[in-house]
Design a protein around this motif. Structure first.
Motif, PDB file in Angstrom:
ATOM      1  N   TYR A   1       0.791  -1.234   0.000  1.00 26.14           N
ATOM      2  CA  TYR A   1       0.000   0.000   0.000  1.00 26.14           C
ATOM      3  C   TYR A   1       0.819   1.278   0.000  1.00 26.14           C
ATOM      4  O   TYR A   1       0.385   2.289  -0.564  1.00 26.14           O
TER       5      TYR A   1
ATOM      6  N   GLU B   1      -8.110 -11.412   3.730  1.00 28.30           N
ATOM      7  CA  GLU B   1      -8.175 -10.383   4.763  1.00 28.30           C
ATOM      8  C   GLU B   1      -6.902  -9.532   4.813  1.00 28.30           C
ATOM      9  O   GLU B   1      -6.943  -8.373   5.194  1.00 28.30           O
TER      10      GLU B   1
ATOM     11  N   ARG C   1      -7.485  -7.088   2.136  1.00 23.44           N
ATOM     12  CA  ARG C   1      -8.457  -6.075   2.622  1.00 23.44           C
ATOM     13  C   ARG C   1      -7.735  -5.005   3.452  1.00 23.44           C
ATOM     14  O   ARG C   1      -7.970  -3.806   3.275  1.00 23.44           O
ATOM     15  N   THR C   2      -6.858  -5.444   4.334  1.00 22.38           N
ATOM     16  CA  THR C   2      -6.109  -4.502   5.172  1.00 22.38           C
ATOM     17  C   THR C   2      -5.240  -3.579   4.323  1.00 22.38           C
ATOM     18  O   THR C   2      -5.165  -2.371   4.566  1.00 22.38           O
TER      19      THR C   2
ATOM     20  N   GLN D   1      -7.427  -0.954   2.743  1.00 19.41           N
ATOM     21  CA  GLN D   1      -7.874   0.040   3.723  1.00 19.41           C
ATOM     22  C   GLN D   1      -6.739   0.997   4.106  1.00 19.41           C
ATOM     23  O   GLN D   1      -6.964   2.194   4.292  1.00 19.41           O
ATOM     24  N   GLU D   2      -5.517   0.475   4.203  1.00 22.53           N
ATOM     25  CA  GLU D   2      -4.364   1.323   4.522  1.00 22.53           C
ATOM     26  C   GLU D   2      -4.051   2.279   3.371  1.00 22.53           C
ATOM     27  O   GLU D   2      -3.681   3.437   3.592  1.00 22.53           O
TER      28      GLU D   2
ATOM     29  N   LYS E   1      -6.157   3.555   1.323  1.00 21.33           N
ATOM     30  CA  LYS E   1      -7.189   4.609   1.331  1.00 21.33           C
ATOM     31  C   LYS E   1      -6.844   5.726   2.314  1.00 21.33           C
ATOM     32  O   LYS E   1      -7.243   6.875   2.131  1.00 21.33           O
ATOM     33  N   LYS E   2      -6.097   5.384   3.362  1.00 19.76           N
ATOM     34  CA  LYS E   2      -5.700   6.399   4.340  1.00 19.76           C
ATOM     35  C   LYS E   2      -4.611   7.327   3.779  1.00 19.76           C
ATOM     36  O   LYS E   2      -4.433   8.445   4.260  1.00 19.76           O
TER      37      LYS E   2
ATOM     38  N   GLU F   1     -14.624  -3.636  -0.894  1.00 18.02           N
ATOM     39  CA  GLU F   1     -13.846  -2.459  -0.487  1.00 18.02           C
ATOM     40  C   GLU F   1     -13.928  -1.311  -1.501  1.00 18.02           C
ATOM     41  O   GLU F   1     -13.291  -0.277  -1.324  1.00 18.02           O
TER      42      GLU F   1
END
Length: 314
Positions: free
Chosen positions: A26, A49, A52-53, A56-57, A59-60, A87
Motif C-alpha cells: 500500500y 483479509e 483487505r487490510t 484500507q491502509e 485509502k488512508k 472495499e
C-alpha cells in the motif's frame, strides 16, 4: 497527456505500477497514485483479509484511484475477487490465468478489469470476455514472462483489439514510454523502475543490485517447467539453472525457490533470494521518489512526442 486509459481510470498520467508480489504494497501504490499514475496493490498469494487490510491502509494515504492485482493461481483468488468489490476498489489487473469467471461480477460492481496478456489470442479472448483494457507484457519484464518481446507484442495486440492497450516490459524512462505510444499503446505499466522507488519497502540490498545492474545481468529460470521467470543473476539462479540443466523435477526446483522472493524483498538476501527484475534494470541508476519518476518520464515524453503542456493543446 490524455488517452483512453487516463479517461477510463480517472488518472492524470498514463503510467501504471506493476502488481509485483511482496513489492506492490500500500505505501508504494498510494505514492504512485498521489503522483498522478495508477498504483497497484499486488495480492499475490496473500489471504483475502490481508489484501483487505492493504486496501484500507492505501485509502488512508491517497484519495486517488488505485487498483489491486489478482494473481489467479492464488488459492484465495475467489475471496480476493470479492474483497475487491466489498472495499470499492475501482480497478483490477490480473495475472497467471484467465479471469473470465470473475469478470461478470466485477463489471456488475463497476470495477474496471485489465488482464495482463502475453499473446494476441489471449488479448482477443479477454476483449470478448468484457475486459476494459489489456496489459500487453513483453518478455523483457521481470518475474513471470511470455515469449514475445514488447516491440513485437504491443503493435500486434493493438491491431487485434478495440479496447485500449497498456505496454509493459522493458520500459523505464521517457524513451520507452514514447516508443510504447508509437507502437499503439495508450499507457505503460512499469515494475522494475518502481522497485527502486523511495517509497518502495524493498530491502536496500535488492534496490542496490538493480541500480548497479548491467544490461546483461538478468537471466531466465524455469523454462523447462513451463513457468519462466526473469531474475538478476545470483547464487540462487545459478544453482537453479544447474539443477534445471541436470533434469531436476519441478518439485525439486520448487524447494529451491520456496520463499525466495520474500527473502530478497524483506530480508535483503541477494544471494539466496529471487531478485526479480526486468532487462531494463541497466537503465535504473538511482533511487527516486514516485513523483520524481513519473514527472521525469512525462516531461521527457511530452518533448519526444511533441505534446505541449499548454492547456487545450496537444
Amino acid at each position: 497527456m490524455e488517452t483512453r486509459i487516463t479517461q477510463l481510470l480517472g488518472i492524470r498520467y498514463p503510467i501504471i505500477q506493476g502488481g509485483m508480489a511482496w513489492v506492490a504494497e500500500y505505501h508504494l501504490a498510494a505514492a504512485v497514485s498521489n503522483a498522478g499514475g495508477l498504483g497497484i496493490i499486488g495480492a499475490a498469494s496473500a489471504p483475502a483479509e490481508v489484501v483487505r487490510t492493504q486496501i484500507q491502509e492505501a485509502k488512508k494515504l491517497t484519495d486517488q484511484p488505485f487498483g489491486v492485482n489478482v494473481m489467479l493461481m492464488n488459492p484465495n483468488a475467489e475471496e480476493v475477487a470479492r474483497v475487491v468489490i466489498e472495499e470499492g476498489v475501482q480497478v483490477v489487473t490480473t495475472g497467471a490465468g484467465n479471469p473470465g469467471k470473475f469478470i461478470p461480477m466485477w463489471k456488475e460492481a463497476g470495477v474496471k478489469v485489465i488482464p495482463v496478456v502475453a499473446s494476441v489470442a489471449m488479448a482477443k479472448m479477454m476483449e470478448r470476455a468484457g475486459a476494459d483494457a489489456v496489459v500487453a507484457e513483453g518478455m523483457e519484464s521481470g518475474g513471470h514472462i511470455g515469449e514475445l518481446t514488447t516491440m513485437t507484442l504491443v503493435p500486434q495486440v493493438a491491431d487485434a483489439v478495440q479496447i485500449p492497450v497498456i505496454a509493459a516490459g522493458g520500459i523505464a524512462d521517457a524513451r520507452g514510454f514514447a516508443a510504447a505510444i508509437m507502437l499503439g499503446a495508450e499507457a505503460v505499466q512499469m515494475g522494475t523502475r518502481f522497485v527502486t522507488a523511495k517509497e518502495s519497502i524493498v530491502h536496500t540490498n535488492y534496490k542496490e543490485r538493480i541500480i548497479k545492474a548491467r544490461d546483461i545481468d538478468s537471466e531466465v529460470t524455469g523454462r523447462s517447467t513451463g513457468h519462466p521467470i526473469r531474475v538478476l543473476r545470483n547464487q540462487m539462479s545459478r544453482d537453479y539453472l544447474k539443477m534445471e540443466k541436470a533434469g531436476a523435477s519441478f518439485e525439486e526446483l520448487e524447494v529451491l525457490t520456496l520463499g525466495s522472493l520474500r527473502k530478497a524483498v524483506m530480508d535483503g538476501d541477494v544471494k539466496g533470494g529471487s531478485l526479480m527484475a526486468g532487462q531494463i534494470a541497466g537503465l535504473v541508476k538511482q533511487e527516486n521518489s514516485c513523483k520524481e519518476i513519473i514527472d521525469e518520464i512525462m516531461n521527457g515524453a511530452q518533448e519526444l512526442l511533441g505534446f505541449h503542456k499548454e492547456k487545450g493543446s496537444n
